[in-house]
Design an enzyme around this catalytic site. Sequence first.
Site, short mmCIF file in Angstrom:
data_model
loop_
_atom_site.label_atom_id
_atom_site.label_comp_id
_atom_site.label_asym_id
_atom_site.label_seq_id
_atom_site.Cartn_x
_atom_site.Cartn_y
_atom_site.Cartn_z
N ARG A 194 -19.53 -16.05 6.25
CA ARG A 194 -18.85 -16.31 4.99
C ARG A 194 -18.76 -17.81 4.71
O ARG A 194 -18.99 -18.27 3.60
CB ARG A 194 -17.45 -15.68 5.03
CG ARG A 194 -16.95 -15.30 3.66
CD ARG A 194 -15.71 -14.41 3.73
NE ARG A 194 -15.66 -13.58 2.54
CZ ARG A 194 -14.66 -12.75 2.26
NH1 ARG A 194 -13.67 -12.59 3.11
NH2 ARG A 194 -14.67 -12.04 1.15
N LEU A 248 4.97 -7.32 -4.14
CA LEU A 248 4.72 -5.88 -3.99
C LEU A 248 5.13 -5.15 -5.27
O LEU A 248 4.46 -4.23 -5.73
CB LEU A 248 5.50 -5.31 -2.80
CG LEU A 248 5.13 -5.79 -1.40
CD1 LEU A 248 5.98 -5.08 -0.36
CD2 LEU A 248 3.65 -5.53 -1.12
N CYS A 262 -5.92 -4.05 -3.35
CA CYS A 262 -4.48 -4.25 -3.17
C CYS A 262 -3.54 -3.18 -3.73
O CYS A 262 -2.51 -2.91 -3.11
CB CYS A 262 -4.10 -5.61 -3.73
SG CYS A 262 -4.88 -6.94 -2.79
N ARG A 266 -14.04 -2.80 -3.15
CA ARG A 266 -13.00 -2.22 -2.30
C ARG A 266 -12.15 -1.23 -3.10
O ARG A 266 -11.66 -1.54 -4.18
CB ARG A 266 -12.14 -3.33 -1.69
CG ARG A 266 -12.91 -4.16 -0.68
CD ARG A 266 -12.09 -5.29 -0.10
NE ARG A 266 -11.84 -6.35 -1.06
CZ ARG A 266 -11.14 -7.45 -0.79
NH1 ARG A 266 -10.62 -7.62 0.41
NH2 ARG A 266 -10.97 -8.37 -1.71
#
Length: 470
Positions: free
Chosen positions: A42, A227, A282, A352
């Site tokens: 990376r 959150l 996420c 993802r």
Amino acid sequence: MKNEIKNICCIGAGYVGGPTMAVIADKCSHINVNVVDINKERIASWNNTDTSRIPIYEPGLSSIVERCRGKNLHFSTDVVKHIKEADMIFISVNTPTKVKGIGAGKASDLKYVEACAREVAKHATNHTIVVEKSTLPVRTAEVIKTILKEAQVNPEKKSSTPTFEVLSNPEFLAEGTAIKDLNEPDRVLIGGESKEAIDALSDVYRNWVAEDKILHTNIWSSELAKLTANAFLAQRVSSINSIAAICESTGADVREVSRAIGTDNRIGSKFLASGPGFGGSCFKKDILNLVYLSNYFGLPEVADFWEAVVHMNTWHQHRISKLIVQKLFGTLSNKKIIILGFAFKANTNDTRESAAIQICKNLLEEGAVLSIHDPIVDPKQIENDLRLDHENKNHAYEGRWSSTNDLSNIFDNAHAVVILTEWQEYSQVNWLEVSKVMQKPGWIFDARSIVNRQKVINSGLNLWLLGDGT
Ligand code: NAD
Ligand code: UGA
């Protein structure tokens, strides 16, 4: 004591660490920014002389890297050296859902964060402000503080004892618009106790963010606010997707419903686009983390409330797959289906938790042969995503799907086209030409409301538009 920040080290050169530090370097030419990672490949990719080949595709990012890299922005695998030099360290490592042990399937795995705290404790030299940039469960700062405190008691023969402050500074950027979000944030949130440390971090942001957009809270509120923001956003997507299903059964149109409710400024117009289900690394992870915390604190009703947002998302993805099977006469056996879009949203190469993964697996399970197109996603990534699920014996899919970055000739002999990512180029497909080469009856399934309804109908193809019951 005024802490003037001259050297920043960011641990984690991912979707958050890379773009965030690039923008800090761009806006603060007086600060030296080092982004470090243990992933050699990376880092090599971030250092690629051809900036169009850096590891993360984000509009506007490569030109910033071009401008700043080698000046005050550096990418390196030498974690220890840059921890030693830094007066502020951002922890931007991944915090995936635990796969085993206590809390498996819900709680965040903090092993990478803990490893960073230990590295910082071991190698930091002077006064160091440690900033939580990763999204973390409430009270993680306590864990970091405890580890750092040990370093002060037992400084491993270091010439000077380091001192630490811990702040929470969660990141709210969305992929695909990361540079815009970082350049013009709605707010920057800083949680902490030490006024000096808060001022030092605020000073960094003050180089380009207006004072009234820099919010200060206590550290636990800051952790929980991150959150909560993701949970609220995801909940809106699940809410509108649930309404899409009702629209299809009642003759309503979800786009009209969204417009009608979105003009109420108490509700607002954003995050009301029905789609194939939220993806991204996420939303699901952070809601499940909230579910875990709620149960942990003896609040099972709160846990159930938030878990329903994830259940709705999963149900919705299966609903779309089932509907495709039904429309194609109950069988997909050996039928060629074109998938348009594999990224979890447009303008990113990130797959993802993309809804496309589950929907493709469902269609393959029904015997379909898939041609998958995405303009940016690396075909190797698609292979990885479709192969991963060993439990479901996905090796059986080998040879039943292919992927390409090129749209030409892809539609030949296809029974159906399924649009799963809202890439701009899909709105420009000439459906009249496509219908000439597809099987009859041919179907277009648009889960992103991107096609021109009339043009598809005029081409003779059948159209299913998500949430359209008209
Ligand atoms: P990522 O997986 O893209 O990058 C994390 C990087 O950290 C990896 O390159 C990994 O090699 C590196 N790393 C892990 N442990 C390390 C260690 N001990 N030392 C050095 N490097 C290490 O993850 P991401 O998407 O950038 O997310 C990072 C955090 O930010 C997560 O907590 C996520 O929830 C949060 N977040 C992500 C986004 C997003 O859009 N992706 C937005 C806001 C917040
Ligand atoms: C989201 C949040 O928007 C960011 O604020 C947050 O920082 C980030 O998560 C994070 O913590 O990782 P991101 O996942 O990059 O950002 O992208 P979003 O634009 O939020 O989209 C998430 C998913 O919801 C995508 O699959 C998208 O297609 C879907 N979505 C979004 C809809 O289906 N409809 C909408 O109206 C909006």
